[in-house]
Design an enzyme around this catalytic site. Sequence first.
Site, PDB file in Angstrom:
ATOM      1  N   HIS A   1     -23.431  49.016 -56.866  1.00  0.00           N
ATOM      2  CA  HIS A   1     -22.866  49.940 -57.841  1.00  0.00           C
ATOM      3  C   HIS A   1     -22.655  49.315 -59.217  1.00  0.00           C
ATOM      4  CE1 HIS A   1     -21.859  52.017 -54.061  1.00  0.00           C
ATOM      5  NE2 HIS A   1     -21.685  53.108 -54.781  1.00  0.00           N
TER       6      HIS A   1
ATOM      7  N   GLU B   1     -22.355  45.549 -50.219  1.00  0.00           N
ATOM      8  CA  GLU B   1     -21.696  45.798 -51.496  1.00  0.00           C
ATOM      9  C   GLU B   1     -20.795  47.005 -51.296  1.00  0.00           C
ATOM     10  OE1 GLU B   1     -22.378  48.623 -53.695  1.00  0.00           O
ATOM     11  OE2 GLU B   1     -23.590  49.576 -52.148  1.00  0.00           O
TER      12      GLU B   1
ATOM     13  N   SER C   1     -25.339  53.474 -51.601  1.00  0.00           N
ATOM     14  CA  SER C   1     -24.010  54.038 -51.448  1.00  0.00           C
ATOM     15  C   SER C   1     -23.933  54.842 -50.152  1.00  0.00           C
ATOM     16  CB  SER C   1     -23.646  54.875 -52.685  1.00  0.00           C
ATOM     17  OG  SER C   1     -22.265  55.158 -52.724  1.00  0.00           O
TER      18      SER C   1
END
Length: 317
Positions: free
Chosen positions: A283, A218, A121
Site C-alpha cells: 500500500h 504487507e 490488499s
Amino acid sequence: MAPWRTAPADRPSRLRPGSRVAVVAPSGPVPADRLEAGLGVLREWGLEPVVAPHVRDVHPELDYLAGTDADRAADLQAAWCDPAVDAVLCARGGYGAHRMVDLVDWAAVRAAGPKAFVGYSDITVLHEAFALRAGFATLHGPMVATEAFLKDEPTREHLRATLFEPETVLTLGLDTAAALVPGRARGVLYGGCVSLLAADAGTPHSRTDARGGLLVVEDTGEEPYRLDGILTRLLRSGALEGVSGVVCGSWQECGPYEKVRAVLADRFGPLGIPVIEELGFGHGPTALTLPLGVEAVLDAPADGGRCTLTVEVPALR
C-alpha cells in the site's frame, strides 16, 4: 492426511499490444473518475480493456460492496472463462472478496487455464484461491482504479514491464530494502495482505502449512498490537510452519515504523529464517509488482549489502 508442499504454479502468457483485458471489482465500490482514468492508461499501453457488467455497481444495502456477492463472483468467473479475455485486472480492493470467493466455480476456472491476474490488499483472498484451488500463478500488483496506479509512474511502469516484458524485472527491491534477519532462502512466493491471510487461516481450502513457500506480507491501517495479533494467529494456526523466509513490504498507517519493526522481529525472528523489510510493495506510494506462485530467492546479506528478491523464471511465459 498426507503432508503437502507449496509447489510452483502454472504461469499465464504475457500480454501483447491488442490483448483484451477484463476489469472486475470483487470487493469495494469503484470511484467512477478513477476507473475511467485507469482504463485510459490501459488503452495507452495498447490494451483493449473490457469493463465487467457489475464493476460500477454498489450493493443496495451494504454500500461498502461493489454490488452483490453473486454478481461480483459471476463477473470474475465470466471474465476468466471467456476465451477472448487474456487477463483479468482488479479495479480496487476494499472489502468483500471473502464473501464471494466460495461462489466462484473453481473447477471451471481451472479448466479455462491460467491468465494474468492482478490485484492486492483484499484481493489476497483471491490470490490464495487461484493458487490453491486452480494452481495458477498471479500478480500482487497495483489496481486499475487506485491512486498508486494512476499517480506513481514507477509503480505503473513496473506493472507494465511485468505484463509485457517479464524477463526484464526478475530482480525486485527498492533502495529501502534491508535485512531484518540476515540470510538466504529459496521458495515459491505466496502471500499478500497479512490480515487477509490471517482471516483465511483455518477456513476450507486454506493452507495447512507453508512448507516450500516464501512468504510476502504487507498491510495498511493495522496498529502494532493488531499486527501482533494477526501474526500470532498465523503462527498458532500452523499456517507458517515450514516457511523458508519472509519478505515484508509497506506498513502504511500502521503506526511508527520502529514499533512495527519490533513486532515483525519479535514474531518472525524466532522462526530462524531470513527476513527482508521494506522491499517496496503493497500500500506504499511506490509498489513493485510481485509474482506469486513462482520460485524465487531471498537474499538478505549480513554485511549490509543490497537486499533483493529474485524470481527464477519470468512471471509470465
